[in-house]
Motif scaffolding. Structure first.
Motif, PDB file in Angstrom:
ATOM      1  N   GLN A   1      54.858  54.592 -14.701  1.00  0.00           N
ATOM      2  CA  GLN A   1      53.700  54.197 -15.778  1.00  0.00           C
ATOM      3  C   GLN A   1      52.734  54.114 -14.545  1.00  0.00           C
ATOM      4  O   GLN A   1      52.903  53.181 -13.735  1.00  0.00           O
ATOM      5  CB  GLN A   1      53.927  52.744 -16.338  1.00  0.00           C
TER       6      GLN A   1
ATOM      7  N   ASP B   1      42.507  56.694  -2.119  1.00  0.00           N
ATOM      8  CA  ASP B   1      41.244  56.061  -1.679  1.00  0.00           C
ATOM      9  C   ASP B   1      41.265  54.528  -1.567  1.00  0.00           C
ATOM     10  O   ASP B   1      40.458  53.912  -1.037  1.00  0.00           O
ATOM     11  CB  ASP B   1      39.880  56.374  -2.772  1.00  0.00           C
TER      12      ASP B   1
ATOM     13  N   GLU C   1      38.455  57.906  -8.823  1.00  0.00           N
ATOM     14  CA  GLU C   1      38.771  58.080 -10.446  1.00  0.00           C
ATOM     15  C   GLU C   1      38.042  59.113 -11.016  1.00  0.00           C
ATOM     16  O   GLU C   1      38.506  59.801 -12.152  1.00  0.00           O
ATOM     17  CB  GLU C   1      38.482  56.793 -11.125  1.00  0.00           C
TER      18      GLU C   1
ATOM     19  N   LYS D   1      42.321  66.483 -13.502  1.00  0.00           N
ATOM     20  CA  LYS D   1      41.765  66.935 -12.162  1.00  0.00           C
ATOM     21  C   LYS D   1      42.376  68.238 -11.844  1.00  0.00           C
ATOM     22  O   LYS D   1      41.790  69.123 -11.365  1.00  0.00           O
ATOM     23  CB  LYS D   1      42.061  65.763 -11.164  1.00  0.00           C
TER      24      LYS D   1
ATOM     25  N   LYS E   1      48.945  59.850 -13.943  1.00  0.00           N
ATOM     26  CA  LYS E   1      49.265  61.225 -14.565  1.00  0.00           C
ATOM     27  C   LYS E   1      48.228  61.826 -15.414  1.00  0.00           C
ATOM     28  O   LYS E   1      47.942  62.832 -15.007  1.00  0.00           O
ATOM     29  CB  LYS E   1      50.501  61.009 -15.341  1.00  0.00           C
TER      30      LYS E   1
ATOM     31  N   LYS F   1      45.578  57.679  -5.748  1.00  0.00           N
ATOM     32  CA  LYS F   1      44.763  56.496  -5.261  1.00  0.00           C
ATOM     33  C   LYS F   1      45.080  56.574  -3.725  1.00  0.00           C
ATOM     34  O   LYS F   1      45.031  55.493  -3.049  1.00  0.00           O
ATOM     35  CB  LYS F   1      45.550  55.258  -5.850  1.00  0.00           C
TER      36      LYS F   1
END
Ligand code: GTP
Length: 541
Positions: free
Chosen positions: A110, A251, A277, A120, A114, A249
């Motif tokens: 979760q 970043d 994001e 992306k 995804k 993530k």
């Protein structure tokens, strides 16, 4: 950036080893212990770290190495290979082919990212001419379909889902069938997030997979998951045929070692990483350049590729000429800003140079700096051609500054700041006067040294220290003219012709400018210079 700290610690350990006069058992052990500690602190699974240490010791048997062997190089290469081994399962993942229908299913915990990553992935392929489509088989999380719908609409990608149907298998099958009929070549199925304790949800995932028969199952993993990564990733692999991993993530500031362990657990390669994001904050992942950068050994081929992407070939000799004359105009600054923005995240480009690490880019500075560059460019858009092409600060009188501020809708003090920055950079670049431009054939040792001397004046002192002073810089320049890097990549093609070689120099100059502007903060003395100049022009802040 995730793993930056790990990279920093490992490259420091290697550096310390390189500083030792003799490399004996103790020096090697100290270095390996340091690396082990760094990997464990970054959350890499204990067994992986222990195996790595044992393997390196097996490869690097100091007693067997005859005198004359470059022990440092052999140790570095062994560490490099072992880290690559953790990240590289040794077999490539299934690669969809453009024009031929493939079904790709996304699974993961979760909140791992995804839904964002599905879009992306679709967007990345759409930009390359594919015909992707998205199917939302996440009936568990309220709002999942809306999120996918919103993302897909923004990217103009067809999507399928339902607000009322609660059976994910049914939705997945209907969606896949519909898009097959519509001749989409990349059908992406998003599924609900779940973790290994939820047996019913795992069974459901297996059924979706069985019904849609995906060509590839991608396990999406959040880089901050930590030690739990290995077990979770393994549980997914045991239920469905995971064939590739995407780490999201990157970043953030997580330790990231868990993500490395996931590769070992799924025996599948990482194919992309998520770095933000936004839709285009998504990068192809390549093991060797990644590890090379992580170890501070750079990625010359990647750096050269970037150069070719951003600096038009025909502009390079002219720019180099201007720099060697010491005439740094606002227009040159503008053009360099454009190129820096095109280069993408500067911290990432930074780590492509040997001896540098992403750690040097302070947290949050990246976005802040890019915004600053854009602000400066808007101001320069309100300037006349004469102003942009001049090196005479007197042209910038009070009334002109006020006009520019009005023209771009920014306060006068911002325009002053931009001009002060220009002045500071012009001062730095005036030291490039007399730069020797490489002519025909290979870059000679003489011109290399000449250029290294110029460069050393332009480099911020902290950075020069980081790459090992003047000697380090000369080595760096030497590498530009040599043929192979740590990964065995041959990139001599980039540096053979005189124009191309000059282009490397030009881009290195750009890069130094970016470093001066973005990474190392202004010093008071520099700002005073700007202030003095402003006073000379007869106006006050
Ligand atoms: N900073 C950053 N945020 C990301 C990245 N990828 C996803 N996110 C954010 O992570 C959060 C969760 O992402 P989702 O795509 O909703 O995750 P999910 O796995 O579909 O969630 P579930 O359906 O609940 O399992 C969102 O706020 C995303 O914007 C990334 O690479 N970087």
């Amino acid at each position: 950036m995730v793993l930056a700290q790990l990279g920093g610690s490992i490259s420091r350990a290697l550096q310390q080893m390189s500083n030792a006069t003799i490399i004996d058992e103790k020096v090697l052990n100290d270095c390996l212990n340091e690396i082990t500690r760094a990997l464990l602190q970054a959350d890499v699974q204990f067994k992986l770290v222990r195996d790595m240490q044992t393997n390196i010791k097996k490869i690097v048997n100091l007693d067997d190495l005859a005198a004359g062997h470059n022990k440092r190089k052999i140790i570095q290469q062994a560490i490099f290979n072992e880290l690559c081994k953790i990240l590289d399962p040794g077999k490539p993942s299934f690669t969809p082919k453009k024009g031929k229908t493939s079904v790709v299913m996304f699974v993961g915990l979760q909140g791992s990212g995804k839904t964002t990553t599905c879009t992306k992935y679709a967007y990345y392929h759409q930009k390359k001419g594919w015909k992707p489509a998205l199917v939302c088989a996440d009936t568990f999380r309220a709002g999942a379909f809306d999120q996918l719908k919103q993302n897909a609409t923004k990217a103009k990608i067809p999507f399928y889902g339902s607000y009322t149907e609660s059976d994910p298998v049914r939705i997945a099958v209907e969606g896949v069938e519909r898009f097959k009929k519509e001749n989409c070549d990349l059908i992406i199925v998003d599924t609900s997030g779940r973790h290994k304790q939820e047996a019913a949800l795992f069974e459901e995932m297996r059924q979706v997979s069985e019904a849609t028969k995906p060509d590839l199952v991608i396990f999406v993993m959040d880089s901050s998951i930590g030690q739990a990564a290995f077990d979770q990733a393994q549980a997914f692999k045991q239920s469905v045929a995971v064939g590739a991993v995407i780490v999201t993530k990157m970043d953030g500031h997580a330790k990231g070692g868990g993500a490395l362990s996931a590769v070992a657990a799924t025996k599948s390669p990482v194919i992309f990483i998520g770095t933000g994001e936004h839709m285009d904050e998504f990068e192809v992942f390549d093991v060797k350049p990644f590890v090379s950068r992580l170890l501070g050994m750079g990625d010359w081929s990647g750096f050269m590729d970037k150069i070719h992407e951003v600096v038009p070939m025909d502009q390079q000799p002219e720019l180099l000429q201007k720099l060697s004359e010491g005439n740094f105009t606002l227009r040159i600054m503008y053009e360099q800003f454009q190129n820096i923005l095109k280069m993408g995240p500067i911290g990432q480009v930074f780590s492509m140079l040997p001896g540098f690490s992403q750690e040097l880019m302070p947290k949050g500075r990246e976005k802040e700096s890019q915004a600053k560059i854009k602000r400066y460019m808007t101001m320069m858009d309100s300037m006349t051609n004469e102003e942009l092409d001049s090196t005479n600060p007197k042209l910038m009188n009070e009334s002109r500054i006020m006009r520019i501020a009005r023209g771009c809708g920014r306060p006068v003090r911002d325009v002053m700041e931009m001009l002060e920055e220009y002045k500071r950079l012009a001062k730095i670049w005036s030291k490039m006067k007399g730069l020797k431009i490489p002519k025909k054939g290979e870059m000679s040792a003489l011109s290399r040294n000449m250029n290294a001397q110029h460069m050393s004046k332009v480099l911020p002192p902290q950075m020069l220290k980081q790459i090992g002073g003047m000697g380090g810089l000369q080595n760096l320049m030497k590498q530009m003219g040599s043929a192979k890097d740590m990964m065995g990549h041959d990139f001599s093609g980039f540096v053979l012709g005189p124009t191309i070689k000059a282009s490397v120099l030009v881009e290195f100059c750009h890069f130094l400018l970016a470093v001066n502007l973005l990474i190392y903060p202004k010093e008071d003395s520099d700002l005073n210079l700007g202030r003095k100049w402003a006073e000379k022009c007869n106006f006050k802040r």
